[in-house]
Write a protein that holds these residues in place. Structure first.
Motif, PDB file in Angstrom:
ATOM      1  N   VAL A 193      -1.964  10.736  -1.734  1.00  0.00           N
ATOM      2  CA  VAL A 193      -2.406   9.840  -2.785  1.00  0.00           C
ATOM      3  C   VAL A 193      -2.159   8.426  -2.278  1.00  0.00           C
ATOM      4  N   LYS A 194      -3.180   7.578  -2.337  1.00  0.00           N
ATOM      5  CA  LYS A 194      -3.021   6.204  -1.851  1.00  0.00           C
ATOM      6  C   LYS A 194      -3.378   5.228  -2.959  1.00  0.00           C
ATOM      7  N   PHE A 195      -2.583   4.199  -3.099  1.00  0.00           N
ATOM      8  CA  PHE A 195      -2.938   3.149  -4.047  1.00  0.00           C
ATOM      9  C   PHE A 195      -2.206   1.869  -3.669  1.00  0.00           C
ATOM     10  N   ILE A 196      -2.698   0.761  -4.173  1.00  0.00           N
ATOM     11  CA  ILE A 196      -2.017  -0.512  -3.947  1.00  0.00           C
ATOM     12  C   ILE A 196      -1.216  -0.840  -5.198  1.00  0.00           C
ATOM     13  N   LEU A 248       0.881  -1.161   0.000  1.00  0.00           N
ATOM     14  CA  LEU A 248       0.000   0.000   0.000  1.00  0.00           C
ATOM     15  C   LEU A 248       0.922   1.214   0.000  1.00  0.00           C
ATOM     16  N   PHE A 253      -1.916   3.508 -12.256  1.00  0.00           N
ATOM     17  CA  PHE A 253      -2.616   3.130 -11.030  1.00  0.00           C
ATOM     18  C   PHE A 253      -3.854   3.999 -10.804  1.00  0.00           C
ATOM     19  N   GLY A 254      -4.291   4.630 -11.873  1.00  0.00           N
ATOM     20  CA  GLY A 254      -5.527   5.413 -11.815  1.00  0.00           C
ATOM     21  C   GLY A 254      -5.445   6.661 -10.947  1.00  0.00           C
ATOM     22  N   VAL A 255      -4.227   7.170 -10.761  1.00  0.00           N
ATOM     23  CA  VAL A 255      -4.066   8.356  -9.912  1.00  0.00           C
ATOM     24  C   VAL A 255      -4.021   9.593 -10.800  1.00  0.00           C
ATOM     25  N   ASP A 315      -0.400  -3.056  -7.269  1.00  0.00           N
ATOM     26  CA  ASP A 315      -0.852  -4.423  -7.566  1.00  0.00           C
ATOM     27  C   ASP A 315      -0.299  -4.993  -8.859  1.00  0.00           C
TER      28      ASP A 315
END
Ligand SMILES: [Cu+2]
Length: 156
Positions: A123-126, A88, A107-109, A128
């Motif tokens: 900004v948070k993302f996994i 994360l 990552f869709g940011v 993946d």
């Protein structure tokens, strides 16, 4: 001058000095508290500071800490962030000068309302998927805008 008046002047001077030093420190402490509360435990946190002359600089950098270079030899920093697949990731985005933007398409940011000076944008993302990805500034911020990029490496 009467003694009482002198005392009052010292008190006013003290209050002015206390406000001048306390206010910026207070704002910083408040900002830290607010963003730290929003970060989940175990997240990989990185701070990036946008600068119109240097691009993305790793860490929390203030305008006075950035050496201004002559216009003809501008060299953009290009930070590299390395994480492991499944992490994360929290990016704490700052600006040392003008309003910047941020995008990490893979990552869709995509920040649409800008990264404003004096404020942290989280900004948070996994992470993946493994690979090498590019993030950039998506708000036209000056001559360096096109070069304002960095790399995210996600290890498998
Ligand atoms: Cu920018």
């Amino acid at each position: 001058m009467p003694r009482g008046r002198k005392k009052l002047e010292y008190m006013i001077l003290f209050l002015v000095l206390a406000t001048l030093t306390g206010l910026p420190l207070g704002l910083r402490a408040y900002d830290r508290k607010v963003w730290q509360e929003k970060i989940p435990a175990g997240a990989k946190v990185f701070t990036l500071t946008g600068n119109a002359e240097r691009g993305w600089i790793s860490g929390d950098v203030h305008a006075f800490e950035v050496l201004s270079t002559a216009k003809h030899d501008l060299i953009a920093e290009r930070p590299v962030i390395t994480v492991a697949k499944g992490d994360l990731v929290v990016l704490r985005l700052r600006s040392s000068d003008v309003i910047h933007g941020f995008s990490l398409k893979d990552f869709g940011v995509f920040i649409t309302d800008g990264i404003h000076p004096g404020k942290s944008t989280l900004v948070k993302f996994i992470a993946d998927k493994a690979g090498t990805f590019t993030f950039s500034c998506n708000a036209i911020c000056g001559a360096m805008h096109e070069k304002m990029q960095g790399t995210l490496i996600v290890r498998a």
